[in-house]
Design a protein around this motif. Sequence first.
Motif, PDB file in Angstrom:
ATOM      1  N   UNK A  45       4.666  19.049  14.504  1.00  0.00           N
ATOM      2  CA  UNK A  45       4.831  20.289  13.768  1.00  0.00           C
ATOM      3  C   UNK A  45       3.530  21.086  13.814  1.00  0.00           C
ATOM      4  N   UNK A  46       2.408  20.382  13.608  1.00  0.00           N
ATOM      5  CA  UNK A  46       1.089  21.024  13.658  1.00  0.00           C
ATOM      6  C   UNK A  46       0.415  20.681  14.982  1.00  0.00           C
ATOM      7  N   UNK A  47      -0.308  21.622  15.573  1.00  0.00           N
ATOM      8  CA  UNK A  47      -0.956  21.342  16.860  1.00  0.00           C
ATOM      9  C   UNK A  47      -2.173  20.435  16.759  1.00  0.00           C
ATOM     10  N   UNK A  48      -2.762  20.342  15.552  1.00  0.00           N
ATOM     11  CA  UNK A  48      -3.966  19.519  15.386  1.00  0.00           C
ATOM     12  C   UNK A  48      -4.241  19.300  13.898  1.00  0.00           C
ATOM     13  N   UNK A  49      -5.195  18.426  13.627  1.00  0.00           N
ATOM     14  CA  UNK A  49      -5.527  18.083  12.243  1.00  0.00           C
ATOM     15  C   UNK A  49      -6.078  19.291  11.476  1.00  0.00           C
ATOM     16  N   UNK A  50      -6.808  20.163  12.147  1.00  0.00           N
ATOM     17  CA  UNK A  50      -7.359  21.345  11.476  1.00  0.00           C
ATOM     18  C   UNK A  50      -6.268  22.235  10.905  1.00  0.00           C
ATOM     19  N   UNK A  85     -10.132  10.010   8.818  1.00  0.00           N
ATOM     20  CA  UNK A  85      -9.131   9.768   7.764  1.00  0.00           C
ATOM     21  C   UNK A  85      -8.107  10.893   7.689  1.00  0.00           C
ATOM     22  N   UNK A  86      -8.562  12.123   7.790  1.00  0.00           N
ATOM     23  CA  UNK A  86      -7.629  13.254   7.727  1.00  0.00           C
ATOM     24  C   UNK A  86      -6.732  13.290   8.957  1.00  0.00           C
ATOM     25  N   UNK A  87      -7.263  12.900  10.098  1.00  0.00           N
ATOM     26  CA  UNK A  87      -6.437  12.805  11.300  1.00  0.00           C
ATOM     27  C   UNK A  87      -5.365  11.730  11.104  1.00  0.00           C
ATOM     28  N   UNK A  88      -5.721  10.607  10.490  1.00  0.00           N
ATOM     29  CA  UNK A  88      -4.751   9.545  10.216  1.00  0.00           C
ATOM     30  C   UNK A  88      -3.674  10.031   9.244  1.00  0.00           C
ATOM     31  N   UNK A  89      -4.078  10.770   8.226  1.00  0.00           N
ATOM     32  CA  UNK A  89      -3.119  11.318   7.258  1.00  0.00           C
ATOM     33  C   UNK A  89      -2.159  12.275   7.953  1.00  0.00           C
ATOM     34  N   UNK A  90      -2.708  13.143   8.802  1.00  0.00           N
ATOM     35  CA  UNK A  90      -1.871  14.107   9.523  1.00  0.00           C
ATOM     36  C   UNK A  90      -0.887  13.396  10.441  1.00  0.00           C
ATOM     37  N   UNK A  91      -1.361  12.439  11.217  1.00  0.00           N
ATOM     38  CA  UNK A  91      -0.476  11.740  12.161  1.00  0.00           C
ATOM     39  C   UNK A  91       0.605  10.948  11.420  1.00  0.00           C
ATOM     40  N   UNK A  92       0.257  10.359  10.287  1.00  0.00           N
ATOM     41  CA  UNK A  92       1.262   9.653   9.487  1.00  0.00           C
ATOM     42  C   UNK A  92       2.297  10.645   8.965  1.00  0.00           C
ATOM     43  N   UNK A  93       1.855  11.806   8.533  1.00  0.00           N
ATOM     44  CA  UNK A  93       2.790  12.836   8.056  1.00  0.00           C
ATOM     45  C   UNK A  93       3.734  13.244   9.175  1.00  0.00           C
ATOM     46  N   UNK A  95       4.745  11.538  11.699  1.00  0.00           N
ATOM     47  CA  UNK A  95       5.713  10.475  11.981  1.00  0.00           C
ATOM     48  C   UNK A  95       6.703  10.292  10.836  1.00  0.00           C
ATOM     49  N   UNK A  96       6.218  10.329   9.604  1.00  0.00           N
ATOM     50  CA  UNK A  96       7.066  10.012   8.459  1.00  0.00           C
ATOM     51  C   UNK A  96       7.926  11.179   7.985  1.00  0.00           C
ATOM     52  N   UNK A  97       7.616  12.380   8.419  1.00  0.00           N
ATOM     53  CA  UNK A  97       8.412  13.529   7.966  1.00  0.00           C
ATOM     54  C   UNK A  97       9.854  13.438   8.449  1.00  0.00           C
ATOM     55  N   UNK A  98      10.104  12.651   9.479  1.00  0.00           N
ATOM     56  CA  UNK A  98      11.453  12.500  10.029  1.00  0.00           C
ATOM     57  C   UNK A  98      12.302  11.543   9.206  1.00  0.00           C
ATOM     58  N   UNK A  99      11.688  10.744   8.351  1.00  0.00           N
ATOM     59  CA  UNK A  99      12.418   9.768   7.544  1.00  0.00           C
ATOM     60  C   UNK A  99      12.827  10.435   6.232  1.00  0.00           C
ATOM     61  N   UNK A 100      14.066  10.865   6.164  1.00  0.00           N
ATOM     62  CA  UNK A 100      14.539  11.597   4.986  1.00  0.00           C
ATOM     63  C   UNK A 100      14.630  10.716   3.749  1.00  0.00           C
ATOM     64  N   UNK A 101      14.720   9.418   3.938  1.00  0.00           N
ATOM     65  CA  UNK A 101      14.861   8.515   2.804  1.00  0.00           C
ATOM     66  C   UNK A 101      13.545   8.216   2.113  1.00  0.00           C
ATOM     67  N   UNK A 102      12.675   7.497   2.791  1.00  0.00           N
ATOM     68  CA  UNK A 102      11.440   7.037   2.163  1.00  0.00           C
ATOM     69  C   UNK A 102      10.176   7.578   2.831  1.00  0.00           C
ATOM     70  N   UNK A 103      10.318   8.412   3.808  1.00  0.00           N
ATOM     71  CA  UNK A 103       9.169   8.880   4.576  1.00  0.00           C
ATOM     72  C   UNK A 103       8.044   9.459   3.741  1.00  0.00           C
ATOM     73  N   UNK A 104       8.339  10.431   2.906  1.00  0.00           N
ATOM     74  CA  UNK A 104       7.274  11.083   2.140  1.00  0.00           C
ATOM     75  C   UNK A 104       6.722  10.165   1.059  1.00  0.00           C
ATOM     76  N   UNK A 105       7.565   9.333   0.486  1.00  0.00           N
ATOM     77  CA  UNK A 105       7.066   8.379  -0.507  1.00  0.00           C
ATOM     78  C   UNK A 105       6.081   7.420   0.158  1.00  0.00           C
ATOM     79  N   UNK A 106       6.436   6.900   1.318  1.00  0.00           N
ATOM     80  CA  UNK A 106       5.516   6.027   2.061  1.00  0.00           C
ATOM     81  C   UNK A 106       4.245   6.771   2.434  1.00  0.00           C
TER      82      UNK A 106
END
Length: 165
Positions: A45-50, A85-93, A95-106
């Motif tokens: 969704x985002x091109x980079x962490x910035x 750390x912010x790059x890890x947060x972005x990459x996790x977001x 990946x997890x944004x596709x999980x409608x059930x528990x993605x954002x909670x995780x």
Amino acid sequence: MTATPPLHDDEQDDMTEDAQRNQAIRHDADIRRDEEDTARPAELFYPNVGEFVADRFIYFVPCPTPESGRTWCPEWYRHAEALSRLDAIWRAWEALRWDAGLGMSNWWLHHVDPHVGALLNPVTGPFARCADGHQTPEPLPMATPPEGLFTDQRSPVSRDPFALG
């Protein structure tokens, strides 16, 4: 109108085998498609962490107040730990944004909460010295290790996959 004659037992078996074969082919195609979809990188969704930090992250995390004791540096990208750390947060977001059930909670529980706690920690966080504005971080002191102590781990000793050494 003529009635269709009943199928003989061997014709019934042939239809069943054909139906089973077609079902197996469809099942194999479904599995192949699932594996191909998994192997393909998800569209970001985002091109980079910035862009992620500027458009989303800064609105999720409240700005630290003096009473909170937490510290944020507006030049976060100049701190290696913060960038990682912010790059890890972005990459996790991503990946997890596709999980409608528990993605954002995780994402919040297992990624944002621990990383933000570490980032904004006023004593040990990467911004600890930036309370009054950005301060260039200093690396840990390090003595040069003795020659030969570490070996290059990037390539195998032998190109033979069956070699034991």
